[in-house]
Write a protein that holds these residues in place. Structure first.
Motif, PDB file in Angstrom:
ATOM      1  N   LEU A 207       2.674   8.776   1.169  1.00  0.00           N
ATOM      2  CA  LEU A 207       2.339   8.773  -0.250  1.00  0.00           C
ATOM      3  C   LEU A 207       3.637   8.984  -1.031  1.00  0.00           C
ATOM      4  O   LEU A 207       4.388   9.912  -0.746  1.00  0.00           O
ATOM      5  CB  LEU A 207       1.350   9.913  -0.492  1.00  0.00           C
ATOM      6  N   ARG A 208       3.905   8.100  -1.972  1.00  0.00           N
ATOM      7  CA  ARG A 208       5.138   8.190  -2.752  1.00  0.00           C
ATOM      8  C   ARG A 208       4.795   8.575  -4.193  1.00  0.00           C
ATOM      9  O   ARG A 208       3.938   7.930  -4.815  1.00  0.00           O
ATOM     10  CB  ARG A 208       5.831   6.816  -2.704  1.00  0.00           C
ATOM     11  N   ILE A 209       5.429   9.636  -4.665  1.00  0.00           N
ATOM     12  CA  ILE A 209       5.260  10.000  -6.077  1.00  0.00           C
ATOM     13  C   ILE A 209       6.528   9.633  -6.830  1.00  0.00           C
ATOM     14  O   ILE A 209       7.623  10.019  -6.428  1.00  0.00           O
ATOM     15  CB  ILE A 209       4.989  11.509  -6.260  1.00  0.00           C
ATOM     16  N   LEU A 210       6.354   8.883  -7.892  1.00  0.00           N
ATOM     17  CA  LEU A 210       7.481   8.516  -8.738  1.00  0.00           C
ATOM     18  C   LEU A 210       7.445   9.398  -9.983  1.00  0.00           C
ATOM     19  O   LEU A 210       6.435   9.412 -10.702  1.00  0.00           O
ATOM     20  CB  LEU A 210       7.352   7.042  -9.130  1.00  0.00           C
ATOM     21  N   LEU A 211       8.515  10.145 -10.191  1.00  0.00           N
ATOM     22  CA  LEU A 211       8.551  11.075 -11.323  1.00  0.00           C
ATOM     23  C   LEU A 211       9.769  10.726 -12.176  1.00  0.00           C
ATOM     24  O   LEU A 211      10.902  10.782 -11.694  1.00  0.00           O
ATOM     25  CB  LEU A 211       8.634  12.501 -10.771  1.00  0.00           C
ATOM     26  N   VAL A 212       9.528  10.356 -13.405  1.00  0.00           N
ATOM     27  CA  VAL A 212      10.631   9.958 -14.285  1.00  0.00           C
ATOM     28  C   VAL A 212      10.842  11.046 -15.332  1.00  0.00           C
ATOM     29  O   VAL A 212       9.924  11.385 -16.073  1.00  0.00           O
ATOM     30  CB  VAL A 212      10.327   8.607 -14.987  1.00  0.00           C
ATOM     31  N   GLY A 213      12.069  11.598 -15.380  1.00  0.00           N
ATOM     32  CA  GLY A 213      12.375  12.633 -16.369  1.00  0.00           C
ATOM     33  C   GLY A 213      12.142  14.026 -15.803  1.00  0.00           C
ATOM     34  O   GLY A 213      11.845  14.185 -14.625  1.00  0.00           O
TER      35      GLY A 213
ATOM     36  N   ARG B  56      11.338  -1.956 -10.729  1.00  0.00           N
ATOM     37  CA  ARG B  56      11.997  -2.274  -9.443  1.00  0.00           C
ATOM     38  C   ARG B  56      11.615  -1.264  -8.366  1.00  0.00           C
ATOM     39  O   ARG B  56      11.362  -1.630  -7.216  1.00  0.00           O
ATOM     40  CB  ARG B  56      13.532  -2.284  -9.630  1.00  0.00           C
ATOM     41  N   GLN B  57      11.562   0.006  -8.755  1.00  0.00           N
ATOM     42  CA  GLN B  57      11.179   1.046  -7.776  1.00  0.00           C
ATOM     43  C   GLN B  57       9.742   0.851  -7.312  1.00  0.00           C
ATOM     44  O   GLN B  57       9.423   1.049  -6.135  1.00  0.00           O
ATOM     45  CB  GLN B  57      11.329   2.451  -8.383  1.00  0.00           C
ATOM     46  N   LEU B  58       8.880   0.480  -8.239  1.00  0.00           N
ATOM     47  CA  LEU B  58       7.467   0.279  -7.869  1.00  0.00           C
ATOM     48  C   LEU B  58       7.324  -0.954  -6.973  1.00  0.00           C
ATOM     49  O   LEU B  58       6.532  -0.957  -6.015  1.00  0.00           O
ATOM     50  CB  LEU B  58       6.588   0.152  -9.114  1.00  0.00           C
ATOM     51  N   GLU B  59       8.105  -1.980  -7.270  1.00  0.00           N
ATOM     52  CA  GLU B  59       8.066  -3.182  -6.418  1.00  0.00           C
ATOM     53  C   GLU B  59       8.575  -2.858  -5.017  1.00  0.00           C
ATOM     54  O   GLU B  59       8.004  -3.301  -4.017  1.00  0.00           O
ATOM     55  CB  GLU B  59       8.888  -4.314  -7.059  1.00  0.00           C
ATOM     56  N   ALA B  60       9.651  -2.049  -4.965  1.00  0.00           N
ATOM     57  CA  ALA B  60      10.205  -1.673  -3.654  1.00  0.00           C
ATOM     58  C   ALA B  60       9.166  -0.889  -2.848  1.00  0.00           C
ATOM     59  O   ALA B  60       8.948  -1.158  -1.655  1.00  0.00           O
ATOM     60  CB  ALA B  60      11.477  -0.843  -3.837  1.00  0.00           C
ATOM     61  N   ALA B  61       8.500   0.064  -3.501  1.00  0.00           N
ATOM     62  CA  ALA B  61       7.473   0.855  -2.801  1.00  0.00           C
ATOM     63  C   ALA B  61       6.313  -0.056  -2.376  1.00  0.00           C
ATOM     64  O   ALA B  61       5.732   0.129  -1.306  1.00  0.00           O
ATOM     65  CB  ALA B  61       6.970   1.975  -3.699  1.00  0.00           C
ATOM     66  N   SER B  62       6.009  -1.026  -3.208  1.00  0.00           N
ATOM     67  CA  SER B  62       4.904  -1.945  -2.892  1.00  0.00           C
ATOM     68  C   SER B  62       5.203  -2.753  -1.635  1.00  0.00           C
ATOM     69  O   SER B  62       4.294  -3.112  -0.887  1.00  0.00           O
ATOM     70  CB  SER B  62       4.647  -2.894  -4.065  1.00  0.00           C
TER      71      SER B  62
ATOM     72  N   VAL C 158       0.962   4.922  -3.966  1.00  0.00           N
ATOM     73  CA  VAL C 158       1.977   5.293  -4.948  1.00  0.00           C
ATOM     74  C   VAL C 158       1.307   5.928  -6.167  1.00  0.00           C
ATOM     75  O   VAL C 158       0.298   5.416  -6.674  1.00  0.00           O
ATOM     76  CB  VAL C 158       2.785   4.059  -5.407  1.00  0.00           C
ATOM     77  N   ILE C 159       1.892   7.028  -6.608  1.00  0.00           N
ATOM     78  CA  ILE C 159       1.442   7.671  -7.848  1.00  0.00           C
ATOM     79  C   ILE C 159       2.615   7.686  -8.814  1.00  0.00           C
ATOM     80  O   ILE C 159       3.721   8.070  -8.430  1.00  0.00           O
ATOM     81  CB  ILE C 159       1.028   9.136  -7.597  1.00  0.00           C
ATOM     82  N   VAL C 160       2.366   7.285 -10.043  1.00  0.00           N
ATOM     83  CA  VAL C 160       3.377   7.460 -11.090  1.00  0.00           C
ATOM     84  C   VAL C 160       2.968   8.699 -11.876  1.00  0.00           C
ATOM     85  O   VAL C 160       1.896   8.726 -12.492  1.00  0.00           O
ATOM     86  CB  VAL C 160       3.451   6.233 -12.018  1.00  0.00           C
ATOM     87  N   GLN C 161       3.795   9.718 -11.811  1.00  0.00           N
ATOM     88  CA  GLN C 161       3.457  10.974 -12.481  1.00  0.00           C
ATOM     89  C   GLN C 161       3.532  10.790 -13.991  1.00  0.00           C
ATOM     90  O   GLN C 161       4.518  10.261 -14.509  1.00  0.00           O
ATOM     91  CB  GLN C 161       4.436  12.054 -11.999  1.00  0.00           C
ATOM     92  N   MET C 162       2.486  11.207 -14.680  1.00  0.00           N
ATOM     93  CA  MET C 162       2.474  11.157 -16.142  1.00  0.00           C
ATOM     94  C   MET C 162       2.855  12.541 -16.689  1.00  0.00           C
ATOM     95  O   MET C 162       2.570  13.534 -16.039  1.00  0.00           O
ATOM     96  CB  MET C 162       1.082  10.775 -16.651  1.00  0.00           C
ATOM     97  N   PRO C 163       3.422  12.679 -17.860  1.00  0.00           N
ATOM     98  CA  PRO C 163       3.740  11.598 -18.781  1.00  0.00           C
ATOM     99  C   PRO C 163       5.050  10.898 -18.426  1.00  0.00           C
ATOM    100  O   PRO C 163       5.936  11.505 -17.823  1.00  0.00           O
ATOM    101  CB  PRO C 163       3.879  12.337 -20.111  1.00  0.00           C
ATOM    102  N   LEU C 164       5.152   9.627 -18.816  1.00  0.00           N
ATOM    103  CA  LEU C 164       6.422   8.909 -18.733  1.00  0.00           C
ATOM    104  C   LEU C 164       7.267   9.290 -19.948  1.00  0.00           C
ATOM    105  O   LEU C 164       6.732   9.786 -20.938  1.00  0.00           O
ATOM    106  CB  LEU C 164       6.139   7.405 -18.719  1.00  0.00           C
ATOM    107  N   PRO C 165       8.588   9.065 -19.867  1.00  0.00           N
ATOM    108  CA  PRO C 165       9.421   9.394 -21.041  1.00  0.00           C
ATOM    109  C   PRO C 165       8.956   8.622 -22.284  1.00  0.00           C
ATOM    110  O   PRO C 165       8.354   7.551 -22.173  1.00  0.00           O
ATOM    111  CB  PRO C 165      10.813   8.926 -20.609  1.00  0.00           C
ATOM    112  N   ASP C 166       9.261   9.194 -23.446  1.00  0.00           N
ATOM    113  CA  ASP C 166       8.892   8.556 -24.719  1.00  0.00           C
ATOM    114  C   ASP C 166       9.345   7.107 -24.737  1.00  0.00           C
ATOM    115  O   ASP C 166      10.453   6.797 -24.296  1.00  0.00           O
ATOM    116  CB  ASP C 166       9.569   9.290 -25.894  1.00  0.00           C
TER     117      ASP C 166
END
Ligand code: ADP
Length: 292
Positions: free
Chosen positions: A43-49, A88-94, A102-110
């Motif tokens: 399981l991949r978590i993508l955390l931005v910010g 690009r990161q999401l495509e790579a994980a895909s 894959v989970i994209v952690q919310m919130p994303l940056p403004d």
């Protein structure tokens, strides 16, 4: 639904116990996959910010994953990362066979919306149901990865033997991640559903007619005893920090003497959300193995 006799208090629907049940089921499936194919894609978590609560939530999901035998990884990107880089990161994980969900952690940056990035994700690996493909399938009442918090709210009702078919359900909040999918899931279970939101003229009047209230508004104390029908079931999806404490959207003190059953925060929808996410992960892994 029976009215709560006067003097009684609402049954507290124990999210931690329900999460444990779901996680045991997930762990059994994970063991089966490991026996069959020798590995379990992670399981991949993508955390931005650097949103501090996001780090806490991500850490919690990874701990739960480890408990059920799912390898987890956290990919942290700086807050100034642009949409193209996130995609690009999401495509790579895909494309990565070692990643199952894959989970994209919310919130994303403004300035960055979920809609800008969700379509870069393989819908099969989209275990929190943010891809429009999954949202569309849910709208058509077909199998899909559903947003996990919304599914957790309904999971609690089902596992607590609270009848949904024919019930009058009021959902407060119309976000794509909680309110709207919760309404669609309740509809699918046969409830008569009203969705309330910021422009609803008389929220109390709507809530007073409900057998089931699901609230996901991000507003502490929004639902209080004065607006709940005696005997109603109240599910609180809110997560708010007030004076350093985590509270939901429901005023427990005034609702508990009125409702028949309710969840509380913390210990309600939150833990079940994490367990449901892991169940989605296993479903994703099974679908990926079937397609390879
Ligand atoms: P979440 O991600 O928890 O669903 P959002 O902030 O995306 O939270 O959405 C909040 C939702 O709650 C919105 O649909 C909004 O209309 C609704 N909402 C917020 N405050 C109120 C309120 N006072 N009365 C009714 N609905 C509200």
């Amino acid at each position: 639904m029976s009215d709560a006799p006067s003097g009684t208090r609402a049954r507290i629907l124990d999210g931690i116990a329900i999460a444990r049940q779901v996680e045991q089921e997930v762990a059994t499936e994970v063991r089966r996959i490991r026996e069959d194919v020798g590995r379990v894609p992670g399981l991949r978590i993508l955390l931005v910010g650097d949103d501090p609560p996001s780090h806490v939530y991500a850490g919690r999901i990874l701990r739960h994953a480890e408990r059920v035998g799912v390898p987890g990884s956290l990919l942290e990107l700086p807050g100034h990362t642009d949409v193209a880089d996130i995609r690009r990161q999401l495509e790579a994980a895909s494309h990565d066979p070692e990643v199952g969900g894959v989970i994209v952690q919310m919130p994303l940056p403004d300035g960055i919306s979920r809609h800008d990035i969700a379509s870069a994700l393989d819908p099969v690996k989209d275990i929190d149901g943010i891809h429009p493909w999954n949202a569309g399938l849910l709208a058509q009442a077909r199998e899909s990865h559903r947003p996990s918090c919304a599914e957790a709210a309904v999971e609690i009702l089902v596992r607590s033997d609270i009848p949904i078919t024919g019930a009058r359900a009021v959902v407060i909040g119309r976000s794509d991640v909680v309110g709207k999918p919760a309404a669609l899931l309740l509809l699918r279970h046969g409830a008569t559903v009203t969705v309330c939101h910021r422009s609803t003229r008389d929220l109390a009047a709507e809530v007073r007619g409900a057998d089931i209230v699901v609230v996901a508004a991000g507003s502490p104390g929004l639902v209080h005893g004065g607006m709940v029908r005696p005997g109603a079931v109240v599910i609180d999806c809110g997560i708010n920090v007030v004076d350093g404490s985590v509270v939901g959207d429901v005023d427990r003190a005034s609702v508990e003497p009125i409702a028949n059953a309710m969840t509380v925060v913390p210990g309600g929808v939150g833990p079940v959300t994490n367990a449901v996410l892991l169940r989605h992960h296993v479903a994703a892994v099974q679908a990926l193995l079937a397609r390879s």
